[in-house]
Enzyme design. Structure first.
Site, PDB file in Angstrom:
ATOM      1  N   SER A   1     -10.804  -0.928   3.204  1.00  0.00           N
ATOM      2  CA  SER A   1     -10.103  -1.103   4.320  1.00  0.00           C
ATOM      3  C   SER A   1      -9.676   0.416   4.989  1.00  0.00           C
ATOM      4  CB  SER A   1      -8.660  -1.673   4.297  1.00  0.00           C
ATOM      5  OG  SER A   1      -9.148  -2.969   3.699  1.00  0.00           O
TER       6      SER A   1
ATOM      7  N   GLU B   1      -5.340   4.131   6.106  1.00  0.00           N
ATOM      8  CA  GLU B   1      -5.080   4.051   4.432  1.00  0.00           C
ATOM      9  C   GLU B   1      -5.794   5.135   3.514  1.00  0.00           C
ATOM     10  OE1 GLU B   1      -5.589  -0.164   2.874  1.00  0.00           O
ATOM     11  OE2 GLU B   1      -6.569   0.619   1.358  1.00  0.00           O
TER      12      GLU B   1
ATOM     13  N   ARG C   1       0.796  -1.231  -0.049  1.00  0.00           N
ATOM     14  CA  ARG C   1       0.081   0.206   0.109  1.00  0.00           C
ATOM     15  C   ARG C   1       0.773   1.249   0.205  1.00  0.00           C
ATOM     16  NH1 ARG C   1      -3.000  -3.912  -0.632  1.00  0.00           N
ATOM     17  NH2 ARG C   1      -5.100  -4.289   0.378  1.00  0.00           N
TER      18      ARG C   1
END
Ligand SMILES: Cc1cc2nc3c(=O)[nH]c(=O)nc-3n(C[C@H](O)[C@H](O)[C@H](O)COP(=O)(O)OP(=O)(O)OC[C@H]3O[C@@H](n4cnc5c(N)ncnc54)[C@H](O)[C@@H]3O)c2cc1C
Length: 335
Positions: free
Chosen positions: A235, A331, A165
């Site tokens: 998420s 995130e 990520r």
């Protein structure tokens, strides 16, 4: 054609969290001439520039000053090279329909990334990943413009410094470039990646790329709330990566804790499990909640805004920290 710059534009329905937001100015340039034109105007006028794609990984404030640009470059084409195929795709192309179209054509490589919302231009920013596959594995090049001088540059995957990520676009190049397109390398050779979760149980012995993509969609629909029905950004926290000694200490106390070895020194934990074990699954406060089936997903119940969401998320992260001593990192990105 140069699209007009819209004033006082409503972005409430342009972000999957459904956070109320008005942009002082907004443009969605559909070709390179129009894109360069709006970027030059922003520079000349000294407007603060915000880039958005599909708004599925963004936390938008109630008002955004300056100019919001949503690149709408929607071209894509294939270049055959024997068994391999290069896919050239503009930043404005929607990711999921592209995945399904290419899987339907028998091309392998991104079928596990089906049903990830958003547009191709944002896909490298956090190196989208799911079901054991990351974008970086099939990416050949990222094409971009520097915002300061309009320079057009192509980066190789190594230059993008991809991680979990993570990429150079969240670090050295944050706020400095606009991604205009990607080159992906896919193949006609069957290469199913079924080792993650119960994916292999969902397909037959010799699945097609389309079978795999459809199985991924089915699993995701069971597990994740549809942003069209309930505002969310997927998420909300990254899975934390901790030192092995920290993981060992936690495992001694919670032997059933899911964990994945990253390398000899580091272990990745499951943020959703940590949140769940704090008793927060289904917890609601004000206009936000922790999803009742997937604790990693924070949901907007309607009527809230970015500040309230950030306070709610901070509360979740604090509970995890005081229970496990593990820090959760957000995130989605704040605009
Ligand atoms: C239900 C749901 C499920 C999800 N599942 C996953 C998943 O499985 N795996 C995963 O990795 N992600 C997942 N996500 C997160 C998200 O879909 C991805 O991060 C996606 O790539 C974001 O694309 P977007 O176009 O919506 O970007 P946006 O949210 O619009 O923007 C994200 C960031 O990219 C920047 N940006 C956008 N376009 C450009 C551009 N052209 N040039 C430069 N910067 C740009 C923005 O400024 C912002 O900082 C999920 C989200 C949701 C809502």
């Amino acid at each position: 054609m140069i699209e007009p710059i819209l004033k006082n534009h409503d972005l409430t329905h342009a972000n999957t969290l459904g956070l109320p937001c008005r942009a002082e100015r907004f443009a969605a340039p559909a070709d390179m001439t129009a894109l360069r034109h709006v970027l030059q105007q922003a520079c000349a006028q000294g407007w603060r520039l915000t880039l958005v794609g599909g708004g599925s990984n963004l936390i938008l404030p109630t008002s955004l000053e300056g100019l919001v640009v949503q690149p709408a470059l929607s071209h894509w084409w294939l270049e055959r090279q024997g068994e391999n195929v290069r896919v050239h795709v503009g930043a404005g192309v929607e990711w999921h329909p592209l995945v399904m179209t290419l899987a339907h054509r028998g091309l392998w490589g991104i079928e596990n990334l089906a049903l990830i919302p958003g547009r191709c231009g944002a896909a490298p920013i956090q190196n989208i990943g799911a079901y054991g596959v990351e974008l970086s594995e099939v990416l050949e090049a990222v094409h971009l413009l520097f915002l300061d001088d309009g320079r057009k540059v192509t980066l190789t995957p190594a230059e993008c410094a991809f991680g979990y990520r993570d990429s150079i676009f969240k670090r050295e190049l944050a706020g400095r470039v606009v991604i205009i397109g990607l080159t992906l390398r896919l193949t006609r050779q069957a290469r199913p990646r079924l080792d993650y979760g119960d994916l292999s149980a969902r397909v037959g012995p010799r699945p097609s790329a389309l079978d795999v993509a459809e199985a991924v969609c089915a699993i995701r629909r069971e597990k994740l709330p549809d942003p069209g029905q309930l505002g969310n950004a997927g998420s909300f926290f990254k899975n934390p990566v901790v030192a092995r000694a920290v993981a060992d200490r936690l495992l001694a106390r919670w032997p059933d804790m899911p964990h994945f070895n990253v390398d000899a020194e580091r272990v990745k934990l499951a943020a959703g499990w940590l949140i769940d074990r704090c008793g927060l699954k289904g917890w609601r406060d004000g206009h936000f909640g922790v999803h009742e089936r997937q604790a990693l997903v924070l949901v907007h119940l309607g009527g809230g805004d970015a500040d309230e969401l950030l306070t709610f998320a901070e509360g979740v992260a604090q509970r995890v920290h005081s229970h496990f001593g593990v820090t959760l990192e957000r995130e989605p990105r704040k605009a």
